[in-house]
Scaffold this motif. Structure first.
Motif, PDB file in Angstrom:
ATOM      1  N   ASN A  97      12.408  16.492  -6.107  1.00 23.76           N
ATOM      2  CA  ASN A  97      12.875  15.254  -6.744  1.00 23.76           C
ATOM      3  C   ASN A  97      12.803  13.995  -5.879  1.00 23.76           C
ATOM      4  N   PRO A  98      11.635  13.674  -5.349  1.00 24.03           N
ATOM      5  CA  PRO A  98      11.540  12.426  -4.574  1.00 24.03           C
ATOM      6  C   PRO A  98      11.830  11.235  -5.482  1.00 24.03           C
ATOM      7  N   ARG A  99      12.665  10.306  -4.971  1.00 25.00           N
ATOM      8  CA  ARG A  99      13.059   9.169  -5.826  1.00 25.00           C
ATOM      9  C   ARG A  99      12.414   7.866  -5.402  1.00 25.00           C
ATOM     10  N   LYS A 100      12.141   7.774  -4.093  1.00 19.15           N
ATOM     11  CA  LYS A 100      11.553   6.495  -3.647  1.00 19.15           C
ATOM     12  C   LYS A 100      10.190   6.715  -2.974  1.00 19.15           C
ATOM     13  N   LEU A 101       9.204   5.974  -3.477  1.00 18.91           N
ATOM     14  CA  LEU A 101       7.849   6.009  -2.909  1.00 18.91           C
ATOM     15  C   LEU A 101       7.586   4.684  -2.198  1.00 18.91           C
ATOM     16  N   ALA A 102       7.082   4.754  -0.962  1.00 22.34           N
ATOM     17  CA  ALA A 102       6.684   3.531  -0.249  1.00 22.34           C
ATOM     18  C   ALA A 102       5.185   3.568   0.015  1.00 22.34           C
ATOM     19  N   ILE A 103       4.518   2.480  -0.341  1.00 24.38           N
ATOM     20  CA  ILE A 103       3.071   2.397  -0.132  1.00 24.38           C
ATOM     21  C   ILE A 103       2.788   1.307   0.895  1.00 24.38           C
ATOM     22  N   LEU A 104       2.132   1.683   1.985  1.00 25.60           N
ATOM     23  CA  LEU A 104       1.748   0.689   3.003  1.00 25.60           C
ATOM     24  C   LEU A 104       0.244   0.446   2.875  1.00 25.60           C
ATOM     25  N   GLY A 105      -0.124  -0.762   2.454  1.00 27.61           N
ATOM     26  CA  GLY A 105      -1.513  -1.085   2.117  1.00 27.61           C
ATOM     27  C   GLY A 105      -1.542  -1.465   0.647  1.00 27.61           C
ATOM     28  N   SER A 106      -2.564  -2.271   0.275  1.00 26.62           N
ATOM     29  CA  SER A 106      -2.569  -2.737  -1.119  1.00 26.62           C
ATOM     30  C   SER A 106      -3.984  -2.747  -1.702  1.00 26.62           C
ATOM     31  N   GLY A 107      -4.846  -1.857  -1.179  1.00 19.43           N
ATOM     32  CA  GLY A 107      -6.229  -1.814  -1.654  1.00 19.43           C
ATOM     33  C   GLY A 107      -6.450  -0.722  -2.693  1.00 19.43           C
ATOM     34  N   VAL A 108      -7.673  -0.208  -2.688  1.00 21.34           N
ATOM     35  CA  VAL A 108      -8.117   0.777  -3.680  1.00 21.34           C
ATOM     36  C   VAL A 108      -7.244   2.043  -3.648  1.00 21.34           C
ATOM     37  N   GLN A 109      -7.032   2.561  -2.447  1.00 16.48           N
ATOM     38  CA  GLN A 109      -6.259   3.813  -2.336  1.00 16.48           C
ATOM     39  C   GLN A 109      -4.779   3.601  -2.650  1.00 16.48           C
ATOM     40  N   THR A 151      -0.815  -8.928   4.213  1.00 13.35           N
ATOM     41  CA  THR A 151      -0.660 -10.238   3.581  1.00 13.35           C
ATOM     42  C   THR A 151       0.328 -10.086   2.430  1.00 13.35           C
ATOM     43  N   PHE A 152       1.433 -10.835   2.495  1.00 14.65           N
ATOM     44  CA  PHE A 152       2.495 -10.640   1.493  1.00 14.65           C
ATOM     45  C   PHE A 152       1.984 -10.860   0.069  1.00 14.65           C
ATOM     46  N   ASN A 153       1.093 -11.841  -0.088  1.00 11.22           N
ATOM     47  CA  ASN A 153       0.527 -12.118  -1.425  1.00 11.22           C
ATOM     48  C   ASN A 153      -0.108 -10.888  -2.038  1.00 11.22           C
ATOM     49  N   ASN A 154      -0.810 -10.107  -1.209  1.00 12.40           N
ATOM     50  CA  ASN A 154      -1.468  -8.895  -1.714  1.00 12.40           C
ATOM     51  C   ASN A 154      -0.436  -7.844  -2.129  1.00 12.40           C
ATOM     52  N   ALA A 155       0.646  -7.765  -1.350  1.00 11.21           N
ATOM     53  CA  ALA A 155       1.720  -6.814  -1.696  1.00 11.21           C
ATOM     54  C   ALA A 155       2.330  -7.233  -3.028  1.00 11.21           C
ATOM     55  N   GLU A 156       2.537  -8.535  -3.159  1.00  9.80           N
ATOM     56  CA  GLU A 156       3.133  -9.076  -4.391  1.00  9.80           C
ATOM     57  C   GLU A 156       2.232  -8.814  -5.594  1.00  9.80           C
ATOM     58  N   HIS A 157       0.933  -8.976  -5.386  1.00  9.97           N
ATOM     59  CA  HIS A 157      -0.041  -8.794  -6.456  1.00  9.97           C
ATOM     60  C   HIS A 157      -0.027  -7.351  -6.953  1.00  9.97           C
ATOM     61  N   LEU A 158      -0.114  -6.422  -6.006  1.00 11.02           N
ATOM     62  CA  LEU A 158      -0.102  -5.001  -6.390  1.00 11.02           C
ATOM     63  C   LEU A 158       1.250  -4.635  -7.017  1.00 11.02           C
ATOM     64  N   ALA A 159       2.329  -5.106  -6.394  1.00 13.19           N
ATOM     65  CA  ALA A 159       3.662  -4.779  -6.925  1.00 13.19           C
ATOM     66  C   ALA A 159       3.789  -5.248  -8.375  1.00 13.19           C
ATOM     67  N   GLY A 160       3.230  -6.414  -8.649  1.00 13.79           N
ATOM     68  CA  GLY A 160       3.251  -6.943 -10.023  1.00 13.79           C
ATOM     69  C   GLY A 160       2.526  -6.006 -10.988  1.00 13.79           C
ATOM     70  N   GLU A 161       1.400  -5.477 -10.530  1.00 14.37           N
ATOM     71  CA  GLU A 161       0.605  -4.575 -11.388  1.00 14.37           C
ATOM     72  C   GLU A 161       1.330  -3.278 -11.707  1.00 14.37           C
ATOM     73  N   ILE A 162       2.070  -2.758 -10.713  1.00 13.82           N
ATOM     74  CA  ILE A 162       2.625  -1.404 -10.886  1.00 13.82           C
ATOM     75  C   ILE A 162       4.150  -1.418 -11.025  1.00 13.82           C
ATOM     76  N   ASN A 163       4.699  -2.599 -11.190  1.00 12.19           N
ATOM     77  CA  ASN A 163       6.141  -2.734 -11.353  1.00 12.19           C
ATOM     78  C   ASN A 163       6.910  -2.197 -10.146  1.00 12.19           C
ATOM     79  N   ALA A 164       6.478  -2.624  -8.951  1.00 11.10           N
ATOM     80  CA  ALA A 164       7.105  -2.176  -7.705  1.00 11.10           C
ATOM     81  C   ALA A 164       7.767  -3.360  -7.013  1.00 11.10           C
TER      82      ALA A 164
END
Ligand SMILES: NC(=O)C1=CN([C@@H]2O[C@H](COP(=O)(O)OP(=O)(O)OC[C@H]3O[C@@H](n4cnc5c(N)ncnc54)[C@H](O)[C@@H]3O)[C@@H](O)[C@H]2O)C=CC1
Ligand SMILES: O=C([O-])C1=[NH+]CCC1
Length: 312
Positions: A132-144, A167-180
């Protein structure tokens, strides 16, 4: 002799037929076959292209049990994105007849690389992370980063997903896509995470031991050269370390070589039941990528397209 024209399967066609459910079982099979000695697979041959800070990787494998012989040819050009707006990883897979050696199909290798790597991390998480993992952390914001979110979300319902990128903007962009939740620092992103995925092109550690919750599982996916690492050496030495291939890790993994961490097992050995999971401990799956993952994925693509008559 090869026919005048060998069928070429595009990434778009491959995307239409591959799904994580099936790919995760195929990756489980790939690891098990590899660790039971049923696969002929030399360690990746790397041809460096110094002037572009890139390389060409040759990744052949044979699995007679599965009646498949193929090779992936993959390039990694670290600066493609920032310099030209092009993908950093490009690849094709060539499938041969095991009986005659005749090339049968050439296919895009980018979609396969993107999806099979995330499916491999999903298999590792299934075997190595606490229930039951509850929190996922992703470091990087590219294809993988994107494919790992998809593959892991197909297995688990996370309550929280955090993203950190250089780059924070990239983190924000991906987070927006995946609701993170985008984070300013990697430390903030990994705090209390049950699963951490490192998917950067960094050659220096992006995660430190002191930041990581004991018992966490880390899929360490980047740093595929002997002088690159993504994980703090102290964290590597204190965790239980699993690899896709011992032979590959000894030659290619800076995370293993530079830290001198002990490799406890190949993931395939855990699947085969000859090594333990250690789900209650901090675990690292050091993924370098194996040819058999691509070769069995390519076979799956061919089988699925034959079923729908799209490949004669
Ligand atoms: N283990 C395996 O089977 C495979 C591993 N990989 C590896 O996974 C990693 C991610 O690949 P992709 O997402 O396809 O690449 P990508 O180029 O799409 O994304 C790379 C990410 O790393 C970040 N990055 C670049 N330099 C950095 C630095 N110095 N510090 C922190 N972040 C940095 C970029 O901003 C971007 O977010 C790469 O290291 C790649 O070689 C890729 C395919 C297969
Ligand atoms: O397995 C793979 O295709 C790769 N691993 C690292 C870069 C590409």
């Amino acid at each position: 002799m090869a026919e005048d024209s060998i069928p070429y399967l595009s990434g778009a066609k491959i995307k239409e037929v591959l799904d994580y459910n099936e790919l995760i079982s195929v990756m489980k099979k790939a690891f098990a076959k590899y660790s039971s000695g049923k696969v002929v697979q030399p360690v990746r041959t790397v041809v460096k292209v110094e002037k572009a800070d890139g390389f060409l990787g040759l990744m052949p494998a044979l699995c007679e049990d599965e009646d498949v012989l193929a090779t992936k040819l993959v390039t990694l050009y670290r600066h493609n994105q920032e310099k030209y707006g092009l993908p950093t990883h490009n690849a094709i897979v060539v499938v041969f007849s095991v009986n005659t050696g005749i090339p049968k199909v050439i296919m895009d290798g980018e979609v396969i690389t993107t999806m099979r790597t995330a499916a491999a991390s999903a298999v590792a998480s299934k075997y190595l992370c606490a229930p039951n993992p509850r929190k996922l952390a992703i470091l990087g914001s590219g294809v993988q980063a994107r494919s790992h979110f998809e593959a892991l979300s197909s297995l688990y319902k996370f309550e929280q997903v955090t993203v950190w990128s250089r780059t924070f903007n990239n983190a924000e962009h991906l987070a927006g896509e995946i609701n993170a939740t985008p984070c300013n620092t990697a430390e903030e992103a990994v705090k209390d995470a049950d699963i951490i995925v490192t998917v950067t092109l960094s050659s220096k550690p992006v995660v430190q031991k002191a930041w990581v919750k004991p018992g966490c599982h880390i899929n360490a996916v980047g740093a595929c050269r002997p002088d690159w690492h993504e994980i703090d050496p102290e964290l590597m030495r204190s965790a239980i370390v699993y690899v896709d291939s011992r032979a590959g890790a000894e030659k290619e993994s800076g995370d293993i070589i530079l830290s001198k961490a002990e490799v406890y097992a190949e993931l395939g050995e855990v699947i085969l039941g000859t090594k333990n999971s250690n789900k209650d401990k901090t675990t690292v799956f050091k993924s370098l990528g194996m040819a058999i993952e691509d070769v069995l994925s390519a076979k799956l693509v061919c089988d699925l397209l034959l079923k729908t008559e799209k490949l004669k």
